[in-house]
Design a protein around this motif. Structure first.
Motif, PDB file in Angstrom:
ATOM      1  N   ALA A 129       0.833  -1.208   0.000  1.00  0.00           N
ATOM      2  CA  ALA A 129       0.000   0.000   0.000  1.00  0.00           C
ATOM      3  C   ALA A 129       0.864   1.253   0.000  1.00  0.00           C
ATOM      4  CB  ALA A 129      -0.945  -0.006   1.208  1.00  0.00           C
ATOM      5  N   HIS A 133       1.027   3.687  -3.227  1.00  0.00           N
ATOM      6  CA  HIS A 133       0.452   5.022  -3.048  1.00  0.00           C
ATOM      7  C   HIS A 133       1.509   6.120  -3.188  1.00  0.00           C
ATOM      8  CE1 HIS A 133      -2.564   7.904  -1.842  1.00  0.00           C
ATOM      9  NE2 HIS A 133      -1.758   8.377  -0.909  1.00  0.00           N
ATOM     10  N   VAL A 140      -5.979   5.765  -3.591  1.00  0.00           N
ATOM     11  CA  VAL A 140      -6.432   4.737  -2.657  1.00  0.00           C
ATOM     12  C   VAL A 140      -7.454   3.813  -3.328  1.00  0.00           C
ATOM     13  CG1 VAL A 140      -7.705   4.361  -0.504  1.00  0.00           C
ATOM     14  CG2 VAL A 140      -5.894   6.084  -0.598  1.00  0.00           C
ATOM     15  N   ALA A 144      -7.102  -0.207  -3.686  1.00  0.00           N
ATOM     16  CA  ALA A 144      -8.114  -1.086  -3.096  1.00  0.00           C
ATOM     17  C   ALA A 144      -8.634  -2.072  -4.143  1.00  0.00           C
ATOM     18  CB  ALA A 144      -9.258  -0.260  -2.520  1.00  0.00           C
ATOM     19  N   GLU A 151     -11.475   0.450   0.453  1.00  0.00           N
ATOM     20  CA  GLU A 151     -10.653   1.651   0.572  1.00  0.00           C
ATOM     21  C   GLU A 151     -10.298   1.913   2.029  1.00  0.00           C
ATOM     22  OE1 GLU A 151     -11.915   5.153  -1.601  1.00  0.00           O
ATOM     23  OE2 GLU A 151     -12.875   3.874  -3.118  1.00  0.00           O
ATOM     24  N   ILE A 154      -7.249  -0.040   2.843  1.00  0.00           N
ATOM     25  CA  ILE A 154      -6.039   0.580   2.292  1.00  0.00           C
ATOM     26  C   ILE A 154      -5.649   1.793   3.126  1.00  0.00           C
ATOM     27  CG2 ILE A 154      -5.050   1.794   0.302  1.00  0.00           C
ATOM     28  CD1 ILE A 154      -5.240  -1.290   0.022  1.00  0.00           C
ATOM     29  N   ARG A 155      -6.626   2.619   3.499  1.00  0.00           N
ATOM     30  CA  ARG A 155      -6.311   3.782   4.343  1.00  0.00           C
ATOM     31  C   ARG A 155      -5.706   3.333   5.669  1.00  0.00           C
ATOM     32  NH1 ARG A 155     -11.373   5.805   2.322  1.00  0.00           N
ATOM     33  NH2 ARG A 155     -10.935   7.390   0.746  1.00  0.00           N
ATOM     34  N   LEU A 158      -2.175   2.313   5.002  1.00  0.00           N
ATOM     35  CA  LEU A 158      -1.341   3.504   4.822  1.00  0.00           C
ATOM     36  C   LEU A 158      -1.069   4.188   6.159  1.00  0.00           C
ATOM     37  CD1 LEU A 158      -2.898   4.977   1.566  1.00  0.00           C
ATOM     38  CD2 LEU A 158      -0.620   3.965   1.828  1.00  0.00           C
ATOM     39  N   ALA A 178      -4.844   9.787   3.908  1.00  0.00           N
ATOM     40  CA  ALA A 178      -4.525   9.458   2.524  1.00  0.00           C
ATOM     41  C   ALA A 178      -5.704   9.809   1.639  1.00  0.00           C
ATOM     42  CB  ALA A 178      -4.191   7.977   2.410  1.00  0.00           C
TER      43      ALA A 178
END
Length: 179
Positions: A129, A133, A140, A144, A151, A154-155, A158, A178
């Motif tokens: 990730a 990114h 994002v 994802a 998402e 993924i956040r 991150l 993010a």
């Protein structure tokens, strides 16, 4: 052989498919840079990127019709990267049992070494990730989709990855989320 995935299902029906040469010219460098951040070894990253493109070339008539042929190539490259990393880890574990550590030589600057080492401590999902990114500049939502997670996940990767990197590198994480 890479299994079919959700990334491959859309097929172009209305436009001429891109040529392999055009896709290679547009995507090779970015993919090699992403893999370099993952491996910490430029030659290994270039080898994996080349292997992924070789596999794509063998199936190009089919892959070229996908909405995003680069997504297929990137997925193959990441799968190859993970496989190589696992083989290398197994080999290193074997070598450590066989002989004492060898002396280390000077390498890249301390900032690069620290960043690559810190990235290496992250769990694979967080590392992917962060690399996708911040080095590949993927949003994002696209990460994802490619990772087949939400998402929010993924956040979270991150956020946790940045926090772990900040702790490793003794930095304070900037406020914000993010995009």
């Amino acid at each position: 052989m890479t299994p079919r995935s959700a990334l491959e299902t859309p097929i172009r029906a209305d436009a001429d498919p891109p040529s392999f040469d055009d896709v290679y010219a547009a995507a090779y460098t970015d993919l090699a840079v992403q893999l370099y951040a993952y491996f910490g070894d430029r030659q290994e990253a270039q080898d994996v990127a080349q292997e992924a493109f070789c596999r794509a070339l063998a199936r190009w008539n089919t892959i070229a019709r996908y909405d995003d042929p680069v997504a297929w190539i990137r997925r193959v490259a990441w799968n190859l990267a993970v496989s190589r990393w696992r083989r290398a880890r197994t080999a290193m574990n074997f070598l450590r049992r066989q002989r004492p550590d060898e002396p280390r030589t000077e390498g890249p600057g301390p900032e690069r070494v620290a960043l690559i080492a810190a990235l290496g401590t992250l769990p694979p999902a967080q590392r992917r990730a962060v690399v996708l990114h911040y080095l590949a500049d993927l949003p994002v939502a696209e990460i994802a989709l490619r990772e087949r997670v939400t998402e929010v996940t993924i956040r979270s990767h991150l956020h946790r990855g940045r926090a772990a990197l900040a702790a490793q590198l003794k930095l304070s994480e900037p406020h914000g989320s993010a995009s």
